[in-house]
Motif scaffolding. Structure first.
Motif, PDB file in Angstrom:
ATOM      1  N   LYS A  77      22.813  -9.394  18.685  1.00 57.49           N
ATOM      2  CA  LYS A  77      23.420  -9.969  17.493  1.00 57.49           C
ATOM      3  C   LYS A  77      23.488 -11.483  17.680  1.00 57.49           C
ATOM      4  N   GLU A  78      23.399 -12.230  16.597  1.00 59.50           N
ATOM      5  CA  GLU A  78      23.318 -13.690  16.696  1.00 59.50           C
ATOM      6  C   GLU A  78      24.525 -14.283  17.419  1.00 59.50           C
ATOM      7  N   GLU A  79      25.701 -13.720  17.195  1.00 57.34           N
ATOM      8  CA  GLU A  79      26.907 -14.244  17.832  1.00 57.34           C
ATOM      9  C   GLU A  79      26.828 -14.122  19.346  1.00 57.34           C
ATOM     10  N   ARG A  80      26.372 -12.942  19.805  1.00 57.11           N
ATOM     11  CA  ARG A  80      26.268 -12.720  21.254  1.00 57.11           C
ATOM     12  C   ARG A  80      25.169 -13.594  21.849  1.00 57.11           C
ATOM     13  N   LEU A  81      24.043 -13.708  21.161  1.00 56.94           N
ATOM     14  CA  LEU A  81      22.938 -14.530  21.646  1.00 56.94           C
ATOM     15  C   LEU A  81      23.367 -15.988  21.753  1.00 56.94           C
ATOM     16  N   VAL A 105      11.950 -20.560  20.104  1.00 56.81           N
ATOM     17  CA  VAL A 105      12.578 -21.781  20.613  1.00 56.81           C
ATOM     18  C   VAL A 105      13.449 -22.419  19.531  1.00 56.81           C
ATOM     19  N   ASN A 106      12.906 -22.509  18.336  1.00 51.52           N
ATOM     20  CA  ASN A 106      13.675 -23.098  17.230  1.00 51.52           C
ATOM     21  C   ASN A 106      14.933 -22.310  16.934  1.00 51.52           C
ATOM     22  N   LYS A 107      14.826 -20.975  17.005  1.00 52.21           N
ATOM     23  CA  LYS A 107      15.985 -20.121  16.757  1.00 52.21           C
ATOM     24  C   LYS A 107      17.058 -20.345  17.816  1.00 52.21           C
ATOM     25  N   THR A 113      24.956 -26.960  20.422  1.00 51.50           N
ATOM     26  CA  THR A 113      25.565 -28.144  19.829  1.00 51.50           C
ATOM     27  C   THR A 113      24.551 -29.289  19.890  1.00 51.50           C
ATOM     28  N   PRO A 114      24.735 -30.333  19.080  1.00 56.10           N
ATOM     29  CA  PRO A 114      23.797 -31.466  19.126  1.00 56.10           C
ATOM     30  C   PRO A 114      23.642 -32.050  20.530  1.00 56.10           C
ATOM     31  N   GLU A 115      24.739 -32.129  21.278  1.00 50.20           N
ATOM     32  CA  GLU A 115      24.670 -32.674  22.633  1.00 50.20           C
ATOM     33  C   GLU A 115      23.856 -31.768  23.554  1.00 50.20           C
ATOM     34  N   GLU A 116      24.119 -30.449  23.475  1.00 51.01           N
ATOM     35  CA  GLU A 116      23.376 -29.499  24.307  1.00 51.01           C
ATOM     36  C   GLU A 116      21.898 -29.490  23.939  1.00 51.01           C
ATOM     37  N   ARG A 117      21.613 -29.576  22.624  1.00 51.76           N
ATOM     38  CA  ARG A 117      20.226 -29.579  22.164  1.00 51.76           C
ATOM     39  C   ARG A 117      19.485 -30.815  22.693  1.00 51.76           C
TER      40      ARG A 117
END
Length: 446
Positions: A77-81, A105-107, A113-117
Motif C-alpha cells: 500500500k502507498e502509505e507503507r511503501l 523511480v519517479n513513484k 520530502t524535498p530535502e530527501e529527494r
C-alpha cells in the motif's frame, strides 16, 4: 530465545496466528528476518512486513534482491511503501533507485520530502561504483571549538539517529574537513579540552569520485570502521561505514570469479536468474573461445603428414595443452589476487616477469624430466622422449610467463585483470602450446 525456523513462520501465516508471528519477528535482527522470509512468496512477504517496525522494514527491504523488491513495490500500500522508502538510509535508497525502471523511480521519489529527494538525487549523480554512491550523510559532525563535554552531549542527543558515532568528522563553517575524532578519545579526554586538541588533524579520507574498490583497500590498509568522503574542494559529504565496504568486497570478489570463468557479470544470485539469462551470460564467451580453439584444427591439419608417419606424437598432445593451461591458470590467479589486494602494482611488471620466467624454467625442467620417463614407458625411442620433454619445458616457460604478463596487460589497457584468467588464458595457452609442440618436435625429429 530467538526462533529462526522458517517453516514455523510459514505455518503461522497459514494458520493466521499473527500474534505469535509478531512476537517472533520482534525478537529477530533484520539479517535474521531476511533469512526467514527469503523463500516465502511475495504475498506472504507482505504479511511479514505488516508486523515489522518502520526501521526494521527499511533495513530488510534494502537487503532484498532487486526482483523481490519490484514484486513488493507493486503489492505494498502507498502509505507503507512511503514509510519504508523514507526510513531507508540515503545510500541504500540511492542503490535501490539505481536498479529500478524510470517509472518506479519517479513513484518512489514522490514519497520523499524535498530535502530527501535532493539528497538522493545528489548521490545518484556520482559515477557508478564510486565512493559517492556509498556515502551516507547521516554522520555526527563536530566543531573544532567544541569542548569534549559539549561533543559528548551532542552525541547523547543526536547519536542515536546517526550511522555511527565511532568516528566523527570535524568540520569548519564551510564544511571543510579539518580532522576526525574517535569516540574513545572523547570518552578518555578531559571534559574542558577542545575537540581540535584531540582530533586527528591529518585524517584518512576519500573523494566522492574514488572507486569503491580503492576505498575498500584504503579502509583495510588503515584498519578503519568508517571513512570521511569529501568533494573536490575537500568539503565533507558524509561517511562510508564498514558494513557497506563488506558488501563491496563481496560484490567485487563475485565479479572477479565470474570474469575469471568467462561469464558476463551479473549482480543477481544464481536462483534469481532465468534460464535464458544464464544462457546469454555464458554463450558469448563460449562462442569466442570455440572459434579460438578451432585454430588447433588448422595446426593439426598442417602437420597431418608428420602425425601419419609418427602417430606416437599425438599421444602427448593432451599433456601439452593441459599442463600449459594449468601452469598459466595458477600464476594468473596469484597475480590477479595480488593486484586486487594492492600487493602488486603495475610498476612491478618486470619483477614479476623475471621471477616467473625463472620459476617457469625450474617447473619446466622438472616436468620435462617426469614426462621423459613417462614417454619411455610408451616408446623406447630416446629421441621421442627428448623431443616431447623439451617441448613441454618450452610450453611451461611460455605459459607461466604469459599467465603473469596478461593481468599487467589488462591493467595497462584499463580493463579488469580477472578477464585474462580462466578459460580465456587456457584457450590462448592451448592454441599457442600446440603450435610450439609441433614445431619443436618436428624440428628435433625431422
Amino acid at each position: 530465545m530467538k526462533v529462526k525456523v522458517q517453516v514455523d513462520i510459514k505455518k503461522l501465516i497459514e494458520n493466521g496466528d499473527f500474534r505469535t508471528l509478531k512476537t517472533i519477528l520482534s525478537q529477530q535482527e533484520p539479517a535474521e528476518i531476511l533469512e526467514l522470509i527469503e523463500e516465502l512468496p511475495a504475498d506472504e512477504k507482505i504479511i511479514v512486513f505488516r508486523f515489522l517496525s518502520k526501521d526494521q522494514a527499511a533495513v530488510v527491504f534494502s537487503e532484498l534482491e532487486t526482483d523481490d523488491q519490484m514484486e513488493l513495490i507493486e503489492l505494498f500500500k502507498e502509505e507503507r511503501l512511503s514509510e519504508i522508502i523514507s526510513s531507508m538510509d540515503p545510500d541504500d535508497r540511492a542503490e535501490l533507485l539505481e536498479e529500478m525502471p524510470a517509472n518506479v523511480v519517479n513513484k518512489l521519489l514522490s514519497f520523499l520530502t524535498p530535502e530527501e529527494r535532493k539528497l538522493t538525487l545528489s548521490l545518484l549523480n556520482y559515477p557508478e561504483n564510486s565512493a559517492g554512491r556509498l556515502t551516507t550523510p547521516k554522520c555526527l559532525e563536530l566543531n573544532p571549538n567544541m569542548t569534549v563535554s559539549e561533543a559528548l552531549e551532542k552525541i547523547r542527543k543526536e547519536g542515536k539517529d546517526k550511522e555511527t558515532v565511532h568516528l566523527m568528522p570535524v568540520i569548519d563553517k564551510s564544511r571543510i574537513l579539518l580532522g576526525t575524532v574517535e569516540l574513545q578519545d572523547l570518552i578518555f579526554s578531559e571534559p574542558d579540552l577542545y575537540v581540535e586538541q584531540i582530533m586527528d588533524s591529518e585524517p584518512v579520507f576519500v573523494y566522492a569520485t574514488t572507486d569503491q574498490e580503492e576505498v575498500a583497500q584504503i579502509m583495510k590498509k588503515y584498519d578503519l570502521i568508517a571513512i570521511p568522503v569529501v568533494d573536490s574542494e575537500q568539503r565533507l559529504i558524509g561517511i562510508i561505514t564498514i558494513d557497506d565496504i563488506v558488501d563491496v568486497i563481496d560484490e567485487e570478489a563475485t565479479e572477479d570469479i565470474q570474469k575469471m570463468s568467462s561469464i558476463v557479470t551479473t549482480e543477481q544470485p544464481y536462483l534469481h536468474l532465468s534460464g535464458w539469462k544464464l544462457i546469454f551470460k555464458r554463450l558469448p564467451w563460449l562462442i569466442a573461445l570455440l572459434l579460438m580453439e578451432s585454430i588447433n584444427g588448422n595446426v593439426i591439419a598442417k602437420f597431418e603428414h608428420f602425425l601419419a608417419s609418427l602417430p606416437i606424437v599425438a599421444a602427448f598432445m593432451p599433456t601439452m595443452m593441459d599442463t600449459g593451461g594449468n601452469i598459466g591458470s595458477q600464476i594468473s590467479a596469484l597475480v590477479i589476487r595480488g593486484m586486487a589486494l594492492g600487493d602488486i602494482k603495475l610498476k612491478d611488471w618486470w619483477k614479476v616477469l623475471l621471477r616467473e620466467t625463472a620459476i617457469g624454467l625450474v617447473l619446466g625442467a622438472v616436468l620435462g624430466i617426469v614426462l621423459f620417463f613417462r614417454s619411455m614407458m610408451i616408446s623406447q625411442a630416446l629421441e621421442i622422449g627428448l623431443a616431447v620433454s623439451v617441448a613441454l619445458m618450452v610450453v611451461v616457460i611460455f605459459a607461466n610467463a604469459l599467465g603473469a604478463a596478461l593481468p599487467f596487460l589488462a591493467r595497462l589497457i584499463k580493463i579488469d585483470p580477472a578477464i585474462m584468467a580462466g578459460p580465456l588464458l587456457t584457450t590462448i595457452v592451448d592454441v599457442s602450446g600446440i603450435i610450439m609442440y609441433f614445431m619443436i618436435v618436428h624440428w628435433i625429429l625431422r
